[in-house]
Design an enzyme around this catalytic site. Sequence first.
Site, PDB file in Angstrom:
ATOM      1  N   ARG B  81      23.337 -51.367  38.845  1.00  0.00           N
ATOM      2  CA  ARG B  81      22.089 -51.933  39.337  1.00  0.00           C
ATOM      3  C   ARG B  81      22.289 -52.256  40.816  1.00  0.00           C
ATOM      4  NH1 ARG B  81      20.817 -57.044  36.075  1.00  0.00           N
ATOM      5  NH2 ARG B  81      20.214 -55.593  34.426  1.00  0.00           N
ATOM      6  N   ARG B 150      20.971 -63.303  41.542  1.00  0.00           N
ATOM      7  CA  ARG B 150      20.698 -61.861  41.397  1.00  0.00           C
ATOM      8  C   ARG B 150      19.792 -61.379  42.513  1.00  0.00           C
ATOM      9  NH1 ARG B 150      21.155 -60.459  35.680  1.00  0.00           N
ATOM     10  NH2 ARG B 150      22.924 -61.621  34.854  1.00  0.00           N
ATOM     11  N   LYS B 213      23.387 -66.633  34.885  1.00  0.00           N
ATOM     12  CA  LYS B 213      22.686 -65.917  35.956  1.00  0.00           C
ATOM     13  C   LYS B 213      21.653 -66.813  36.634  1.00  0.00           C
ATOM     14  CE  LYS B 213      19.664 -63.794  32.498  1.00  0.00           C
ATOM     15  NZ  LYS B 213      19.394 -62.512  31.824  1.00  0.00           N
ATOM     16  N   LYS B 215      18.071 -66.562  39.221  1.00  0.00           N
ATOM     17  CA  LYS B 215      17.094 -65.611  39.755  1.00  0.00           C
ATOM     18  C   LYS B 215      16.140 -66.300  40.721  1.00  0.00           C
ATOM     19  CE  LYS B 215      17.320 -62.705  35.653  1.00  0.00           C
ATOM     20  NZ  LYS B 215      16.600 -62.159  34.482  1.00  0.00           N
ATOM     21  N   CYS B 434      11.187 -53.134  28.990  1.00  0.00           N
ATOM     22  CA  CYS B 434      12.587 -53.078  29.424  1.00  0.00           C
ATOM     23  C   CYS B 434      13.203 -51.775  28.918  1.00  0.00           C
ATOM     24  CB  CYS B 434      13.352 -54.277  28.883  1.00  0.00           C
ATOM     25  SG  CYS B 434      13.571 -54.200  27.101  1.00  0.00           S
ATOM     26  N   CYS B 440      20.896 -50.019  26.237  1.00  0.00           N
ATOM     27  CA  CYS B 440      21.127 -51.453  26.340  1.00  0.00           C
ATOM     28  C   CYS B 440      21.821 -51.981  25.084  1.00  0.00           C
ATOM     29  CB  CYS B 440      19.818 -52.198  26.545  1.00  0.00           C
ATOM     30  SG  CYS B 440      20.087 -53.974  26.670  1.00  0.00           S
ATOM     31  N   CYS B 479      14.689 -57.297  23.133  1.00  0.00           N
ATOM     32  CA  CYS B 479      15.424 -58.459  22.640  1.00  0.00           C
ATOM     33  C   CYS B 479      14.877 -59.697  23.336  1.00  0.00           C
ATOM     34  CB  CYS B 479      16.929 -58.299  22.905  1.00  0.00           C
ATOM     35  SG  CYS B 479      17.420 -58.763  24.579  1.00  0.00           S
ATOM     36  N   CYS B 483      13.841 -59.099  29.644  1.00  0.00           N
ATOM     37  CA  CYS B 483      13.865 -58.463  30.967  1.00  0.00           C
ATOM     38  C   CYS B 483      12.475 -58.075  31.475  1.00  0.00           C
ATOM     39  CB  CYS B 483      14.756 -57.224  30.945  1.00  0.00           C
ATOM     40  SG  CYS B 483      16.503 -57.646  30.881  1.00  0.00           S
TER      41      CYS B 483
END
Lengths: 603, 569
Positions: B81, B150, B213, B215, B434, B440, B479, B483
């Site tokens: 990514r 990110r 993470k 964002k 996503c 994934c 899931c 995303c």
Amino acid sequence: MHLNVGNSPFNPKQADLLNQLLSSMDHHQKIWLSGYLAASQTTAAPTDDTKKEVQGGVEEPAASRQITILYGSHTGNCETLAEEYTEKLKKQGFQVKLHDMDEYKPKSLKDEEDLLILTSTHGDGDPPDNALSFYDFLFSKRAPKLENVRFSVLALGDRSYEFFCQTGKEIDERLEELGAERLYPRVDCDLDFDDDAEIWWKGVTDKLESSQNKRTETTASTSLQGADRPVYSKKAPFQAEVLENINLNGKGSNKETRHLEIDLEGSNLTYEPGDSLGIYPKNEETLVDELIKEMNWDPELSITVNKEGEVRALREALISHYEITVLTKPLLEKLAAFTKDSSLKDLLESQEQVKTYIYGRDLLDFVKDFGPWEAGEEEFIGALRKIPARLYSIASSLRANPEEVHLTIGTVRYDSYGRKRTGVCSGQCAERTEAGDQLSVYVQKNSSFKLPQDQDAPIIMIGAGTGIAPYRAFLEEREENEAAGKSWLFFGEQHFVTDFLYQIEWQKWLKEGVLSRMDVAFSRDTDEKVYVQHRMMEKSKELFEWIQSGAYIYVCGDEKYMAKDVQDTLLTILKNEGNLSNEEAEAYLTDLRKNKRYQRDVY
Amino acid sequence: MADHKTLKPEGPPDEMERIKEESRYLRGSLVESFQDPITASIPDEDTKLLKFHGSYMQDDRDLRNERKKQKLEPAYQFMVRVRLPGGVATPEQWLTMDSLADQYGNGTLKLTTRQTFQMHGILKWNMKKSIQKMDEALMDSIAACGDVNRNVMSNVNPDQSALHAEVYEWSKKISEHLLPKTRAYHEIWLDEEKVVDGKEDEPIYGPLYLPRKFKIGVAIPPSNDVDVFSQDLGFIAIFEGKELLGFNVAVGGGMGMTHGDTNTYPQLSRVIGFTPVDRVTEVAEKIVTIQRDYGNRSNRKNARFKYTVDRLGVDYVLQELNTRLGWDLESSRAYQFEHNGDRYGWTQGEDGNWHHTFFIQNGRIKDQENYLLKEGLKKIAEVHKGEFRLTPNQNVIVSKVKEEDKAEIQAIISKYSLSDGQQNSALRRNSMACVAFPTCGLAMAESERYLPTLIDKLEEILDEAGLSDDEIIIRMSGCPNGCSRPALGEIGFIGKAPGKYNMYLGAGFTGDRLNKLYRENIGENEILNELKPMLFHYAKDREEEEKFGDFVIRTGYVQAVPSGQEFHS
């Protein structure tokens, strides 16, 4: 008289003892002893007048000649035959020694009396690996005169090769040149060697019988023979059920490699890692039907398929008994008698032309090209070669998989003259064999590809493609035995993602230490093609250290390219790392081979 | 003020904390693992560190069982990514990604919901080469994943050209300011000389980086395309005319949750004040350090900043921020969002440049038999002199096209029939999915490969109901990590099992309200059976300008969710 190995059936030690004993005995004692021995023989041996006639008394022992059987074997056929013949001769009371050519001291040739040689031919007319030293000696200036030697050669080969039975022919010629007397003419056998070998054997034993005095011992009984031999053999293959048939190549591969698990339950067949399994294949039915249609034959017509007079319907005979996918020059010559097409005669005049013609063509092509045919079904089909078994290196250990045998079979597929074609046996396994189906199989021993007796000895295994098969057997065996020896595997194929055969098994063995090291070469993953020999060169120093510390080296797979390149690389490594000259490196490798530390199973 | 106990959650540190601590600033054994020729995978601990380098180890899940039978390991591969602040790429960068996808990837590119490129299907041995090629085109993947800040998102609104350019510059500065300082990436992938042990420092993150993470997104009203409230930290540009004054600061948003664990939930960020323009990186840094110090390091499921904010309380966070800044945030300013979708087709900016927004279904750039999307965009990149802008809705804008170059670009668009979504239903234009299967590792159900089919079937209903041109936001995730920001879909789906989804309804059209679980664990037939009467009802009884998300609340299908903490109630 003074006894020695030449004028008595005794070995030097026995002869010595007897000489000592006899010289110490008086006349009365000698008469008593001869009576005693004669009486004990008649009770032990069945009455056999012919034998009695030729039997000599102790007082006057007849000259009994030593028989030596030497074999050069690649796939184990010669080895098996040689063992079988040795047993038979022993049981008939002959004095016989059996040697793998590699184990035999060629200097003793001059002392031989009756020499029987069984050898196959490899590749383009080359001797099999274990015959190389013997062959080199025989054709060197050091080869002795063999004036007192009688010999006969049985040559095994494959008529589809240009240099059919070449090694047998050469040895036969050379022995004569060295002054030996031909006991019985050489017989050259094709892949279906059983009948021809039997002819040779009968000829040889007749000569031996008529010219040799046998030792007086005979076997007590033949009834035991059946029990210690497997019921199933090359002549009587076992109908084994296929338990599993998996394509080992992942989606997107150029290759298809089948993993077959086969049930041996009830067969009593046993094998060791390094042995092969023979499979009698069946021809593709559609191909047979096309041939029948082309020839306008009656598929139901009865055809006699062997010398025993067994009869099959024509279609079934073509499916299971005759080879229709390979053309050979002798076959073309035989069939030429059945056509008026003169172009076939022209073709047959040149070996080169024949070679070009038969490459990539099968019987269907041939009958289309040179018809119409003026021969009856039986006559035409009788000219065909019996379908030979295909041998595959066994990929499993019997200890790890009781009553099972696993194979790794690369599917052969190609386009030729506008038709898609498959290897007769590999195609059958890939396309026409499912779990539950049966295959005709037998075990082919191969003593020239065996794990070291010493469980602690390091092994280096080099293989590409399906050449990896016996190493799976090796590691399964070593895992079962909890062998302590180090192991190093070199494996090559096209692509990592799709062609890493048995990948998760090697990974597991590496993790558990059953396999110490592994190097891989995937030729089509990189811009420049990388093969196993390149990986070997990268690890040259360590490889040499392994070899010096007693490692056994195994090479399995394609002969023409892989095995040759690997051997050249081994020589280079020996030269570079051991500071050896070309000759010294060659000698080093020869020595390894003689000591069974360099073994190859190449095809 | 919260008491001591709630400031620092109790419990032993999660395993990941040890991995980070022992990683020597994100190095681990990555170099050795990438050299092991016997497997295309790398060990588990290294996969966790690899995320900080912008890459996930994945495998083709379609082949997993088949390969196991074949005695082959899973078809391991890597996703890379790119870090692409604000989604801005040069034509050269576009061409680099285009060719890398063919050379080392699976022949496609995925435009993500965070405005960047994802390339899938890279084999282990090609990772280094791929990253080096990206580096040559001045792109990196540092901190594109992992427990760090990110890719910083930024509004792509091309109309307000000057304002956008200024905001974009700030997004880039924030991204660069918050980059990890370790040279691990340069050593491992770019062959930079090794740093002497002990000579490194992470002044902002520290050796353990963040608990989870993080964002950041920057919005320019009236467009909330970045879904600013879904971010851990959101900045809302405040301007007068063309002058950028500063940003409202919003904290504690996030999408992810865990099925069956009501202590986890999606949450929207809350505006806590206003910062002048030139202090925005400082604010970002201090917020990050608050999360560094207060975030939950013993339970990764409760480690996102949203849980920290909800535990500490918004007031406490503001107070702590002011303390750390040494100055106080000003009161938040007024702003108005109108939508969070993209404006398709050609638009002209204030500076006279043209921008063309393409509709890229679920962000997947690939060539199909009847639609050479990848090739068409490549042809544009070959002649284009401006920029590409990847949108938060997985679309792409060919941006800054001069008047005199417009015809040439349009000729390529026409030749390849590149879609601006006009022929699609408004529902499809407002859809997001996503990646999910097959690559994934988290996916429980299909997403990208399924949503288009589901929309085909919904379009029949919309046609019948006369709703084809009504914008309804529909989002699907394979899931609950979310995303595609499914909790902000007026219709949202989160995968539970193959073919089974939880269906959520009632999010705000401007991304200002979470949706609510409506039906659990349902398949396609039930989805259609539920939605059909509802959509007809909407067509018949909606009020003027009433959005579908608002309608389902007013008519009682679901209750409004005022805060993530009430998402499950």
